[in-house]
Scaffold this active site. Structure first.
Site, mmCIF file in Angstrom:
data_model
loop_
_atom_site.group_PDB
_atom_site.id
_atom_site.type_symbol
_atom_site.label_atom_id
_atom_site.label_comp_id
_atom_site.label_asym_id
_atom_site.label_seq_id
_atom_site.Cartn_x
_atom_site.Cartn_y
_atom_site.Cartn_z
ATOM 1 C CE LYS A 12 24.829 32.044 79.122
ATOM 2 N NZ LYS A 12 23.829 32.926 79.023
ATOM 3 C CB SER A 133 25.165 21.785 87.802
ATOM 4 O OG SER A 133 25.955 23.097 86.632
ATOM 5 C CB ALA A 139 20.044 31.867 87.034
ATOM 6 N N GLY A 140 20.163 32.010 83.562
ATOM 7 C CA GLY A 140 20.885 32.765 83.150
ATOM 8 C C GLY A 140 22.248 32.565 82.939
ATOM 9 C CG LEU A 141 25.037 32.782 85.684
ATOM 10 C CD1 LEU A 141 25.332 32.440 86.939
ATOM 11 C CD2 LEU A 141 25.094 33.855 85.365
ATOM 12 C CB SER A 143 22.773 25.843 83.907
ATOM 13 O OG SER A 143 21.815 25.601 83.420
ATOM 14 C CB SER A 144 20.566 25.134 78.944
ATOM 15 O OG SER A 144 20.972 26.509 77.927
ATOM 16 C CG ASP A 196 24.217 30.694 76.196
ATOM 17 O OD1 ASP A 196 24.994 31.436 75.446
ATOM 18 O OD2 ASP A 196 23.406 30.639 77.031
HETATM 19 N N1 LIG Z 1 22.528 20.121 86.022
HETATM 20 C C1 LIG Z 1 21.855 20.072 85.260
HETATM 21 N N2 LIG Z 1 21.577 18.883 85.363
HETATM 22 C C2 LIG Z 1 20.214 18.607 84.189
HETATM 23 N N3 LIG Z 1 19.562 19.476 83.511
HETATM 24 C C3 LIG Z 1 19.901 20.721 83.532
HETATM 25 C C4 LIG Z 1 21.055 21.210 84.163
HETATM 26 N N4 LIG Z 1 22.169 22.262 84.148
HETATM 27 C C5 LIG Z 1 20.330 22.981 82.795
HETATM 28 N N5 LIG Z 1 19.752 22.035 82.646
HETATM 29 C C6 LIG Z 1 19.251 21.574 81.932
HETATM 30 O O1 LIG Z 1 19.209 22.953 81.478
HETATM 31 C C7 LIG Z 1 17.591 23.917 81.549
HETATM 32 C C8 LIG Z 1 17.603 25.579 82.050
HETATM 33 O O2 LIG Z 1 18.340 25.900 80.799
HETATM 34 P P1 LIG Z 1 17.800 27.554 80.710
HETATM 35 O O3 LIG Z 1 15.965 27.654 80.326
HETATM 36 O O4 LIG Z 1 18.191 27.900 79.300
HETATM 37 O O5 LIG Z 1 18.590 28.428 81.800
HETATM 38 P P2 LIG Z 1 20.164 28.667 81.581
HETATM 39 O O6 LIG Z 1 20.581 28.320 80.819
HETATM 40 O O7 LIG Z 1 20.295 29.657 81.734
HETATM 41 O O8 LIG Z 1 20.949 27.756 83.046
HETATM 42 C C9 LIG Z 1 17.349 23.051 82.538
HETATM 43 O O9 LIG Z 1 15.775 23.732 83.089
HETATM 44 C C10 LIG Z 1 17.067 21.445 82.269
HETATM 45 O O10 LIG Z 1 16.889 20.978 81.642
HETATM 46 C C1 LIG Z 2 18.177 34.995 75.724
HETATM 47 C C2 LIG Z 2 19.754 33.777 75.337
HETATM 48 O O1 LIG Z 2 20.304 35.207 74.177
HETATM 49 C C3 LIG Z 2 20.731 33.903 75.860
HETATM 50 C C4 LIG Z 2 19.968 32.559 76.895
HETATM 51 O O2 LIG Z 2 21.053 32.294 78.259
HETATM 52 P P1 LIG Z 2 20.250 31.743 79.359
HETATM 53 O O3 LIG Z 2 20.059 30.291 78.798
HETATM 54 O O4 LIG Z 2 19.176 32.160 79.863
HETATM 55 O O5 LIG Z 2 21.674 31.267 80.200
HETATM 56 C C5 LIG Z 2 19.638 32.874 73.756
HETATM 57 C C6 LIG Z 2 20.156 32.952 73.173
HETATM 58 O O6 LIG Z 2 21.561 33.667 72.698
HETATM 59 O O7 LIG Z 2 20.393 31.384 72.252
HETATM 60 MG MG LIG Z 3 20.245 28.556 78.950
#
Ligand SMILES: Nc1ncnc2c1ncn2[C@@H]1O[C@H](COP(=O)(O)OP(=O)(O)O)[C@@H](O)[C@H]1O
Ligand SMILES: C[C@@](O)(CCOP(=O)(O)O)CC(=O)O
Ligand SMILES: [Mg+2]
Length: 415
Positions: A12, A133, A139-141, A143-144, A196
């Site tokens: 997202k 993935s 990266a803020g998009l 993935s978690s 998210d």
């Molecule tokens: N493809 C993937 N495989 C394993 N873990 C993942 C994957 N994508 C996300 N994660 C988990 O989500 C974490 C990143 O989440 P976060 O810091 O919220 O950043 P974002 O949600 O912006 O990508 C990773 O450290 C890992 O624990």
């Molecule tokens: C900072 C926040 O608003 C968004 C976090 O997004 P991401 O994990 O950086 O993709 C936290 C949340 O809304 O849960």
């Molecule tokens: Mg996240």
């Protein structure tokens, strides 16, 4: 449901309101059509193990049935009661299983998996979960959230919680996935707002607001306008968990200052929602202005990074558009909403400078694609020759998307 199983969920972009969303302010996010996470659940070679293969974060771990003795029926019982707060008994029981991963980046992904797996599937062994993935991680998009949604959908299906309609996911089933993926996000970063996982579950775009009682209100925005924008990934690593807790600390230190900033961010999101609902030539400049203001407020919260400011400075100096960080900040991505008169030459120069001079990655992608999905077992079995290599080899993002991207690849997904 029996194996194999394949699930998917999108990443997202938060247009307005990251961070303030955690503190019950409204926020707007849209799913990103081409950035998705895919989870393939198969029989493990060894029927005695639960295996995780998360190559994107270099995690390959097996738990043998003998190690599962700490997981009592009591810890897994009434898991539904704990769908808003993490279950302390289950957390304690997971500790010995997670011990080998303590202090590593992989810890939170494994925690999310184990928590959802035992809550929804019980003590079954002989399964292997492989995740790939096409979205950048951390990266803020989102993935978690997308991995949490893939896991909630797969464990919900495997545990027999989501089998009401064979031809689609019902509203109730999507609500179930949203609820459990929120719990998964909690395991990964502590205090998520829920925006998210809502977007990754339902897709399209949402105007989201967390309520004081912990409930969430999310309004689907079905006709999200295709705002011309460039997403830029600085590739600077950061963790949402750390950034969110930094904002919490700021609020404790400077409550009189931080609270009004968060409130103002909520106002920006509300105003932004009105503009996006009726975007036209006249109010386009207002949208750009709100983007600029939202970024300034995020800078004030301390979640920008010099690497993100490079993008904003370049866009400002070229008068190409308005830039804000997106997601938790601290690195990761920024979005630049292009001015209506930005020339193709300037856009190309902007992207080229970011990529060649700064080694950033730029994306031009559609917003508002489908949410979570799974594939029917027959479809998987008929195309195992296409699907299996994507998860067993070092397949590239484009190879992954060529086969699996909903609407692009040859395979049918159920939404
Ligand atoms: N493809 C993937 N495989 C394993 N873990 C993942 C994957 N994508 C996300 N994660 C988990 O989500 C974490 C990143 O989440 P976060 O810091 O919220 O950043 P974002 O949600 O912006 O990508 C990773 O450290 C890992 O624990
Ligand atoms: C900072 C926040 O608003 C968004 C976090 O997004 P991401 O994990 O950086 O993709 C936290 C949340 O809304 O849960
Ligand atoms: Mg996240």
């Amino acid at each position: 449901m029996s194996l194999p199983l394949l699930t998917s969920a999108p990443g997202k972009v938060i247009i307005f309101g990251e961070h303030s969303a955690v503190f019950n302010e409204p926020a707007i996010a849209a799913s990103v059509a081409s950035l998705r996470t895919y989870l393939f659940v198969t029989k493990a070679e060894d029927s005695d193990v639960i295996e995780l293969d998360f190559p994107d974060i270099s995690l390959d771990h097996k738990w043998h049935s003998a190690e599962l003795s700490s997981i009592s029926m009591a810890a897994m019982a009434d898991s539904d009661k704990h769908s808003k707060e993490l279950n302390a008994e289950l957390n304690a029981a997971l500790e010995p299983l997670l011990k080998p991963l303590h202090g590593s980046l992989q810890y939170h992904a494994a925690y999310c998996f184990l928590y959802l797996y035992f809550s929804l599937c019980g003590l079954r062994t002989g399964v292997k979960f492989t995740v790939k993935s096409s979205s950048p991680i951390g990266a803020g998009l989102g993935s978690s959230a997308s991995i949490a949604v893939c896991l909630a959908l797969a464990t919900g299906k495997l545990g027999g919680h989501l089998n009401s309609a064979p031809e689609r996911l019902t509203k109730q089933e999507l609500d179930f996935v949203n609820k459990w993926s929120f719990i998964g996000e909690k395991c990964i970063h502590g205090t998520p707002s829920g925006i998210d996982n809502a977007v990754a579950t339902y897709g399209n775009a949402v105007l989201f607001q967390r309520q004081a009682n912990g409930e969430t209100k999310s309004e689907q925005i079905l006709d999200f306008p295709q705002v011309p924008m460039i997403l830029t990934n600085t590739r600077i690593p950061r963790s949402t968990k750390v950034l969110v807790s930094g904002v919490k600390d700021l609020i404790v230190r400077q409550p009189e200052i931080a609270h009004p900033i968060l409130k103002t961010m909520g106002q920006v999101a509300s105003r932004g929602a009105k503009i996006l609902a009726n975007l036209n030539e006249t109010n386009y400049a207002d949208l750009c202005e709100l983007i600029r203001i939202n970024h300034g407020l995020l800078v004030a919260l301390g979640v920008s990074h010099p690497g993100l400011e490079v993008i904003k400075a370049l866009a400002d100096s070229m008068s190409i558009g308005s830039t804000k960080l997106t997601g938790a900040g601290g690195g990761g991505c920024a979005l630049t909403i292009l001015n209506s008169n930005a020339s193709p030459e300037d856009i190309a120069k902007f992207k080229d400078t970011l990529e060649t001079k700064h080694s950033y990655k730029t994306y031009v992608t559609g917003l508002g694609g489908p949410g979570c999905a799974y594939m029917a077992k027959g479809q998987i079995q008929n195309h195992l020759d296409l699907i299996r290599p994507l998860f067993e080899t070092n397949a590239s993002v484009s190879e992954l998307n060529d086969v699996l991207l909903p609407g692009k690849g040859p395979l049918q997904w159920i939404h």
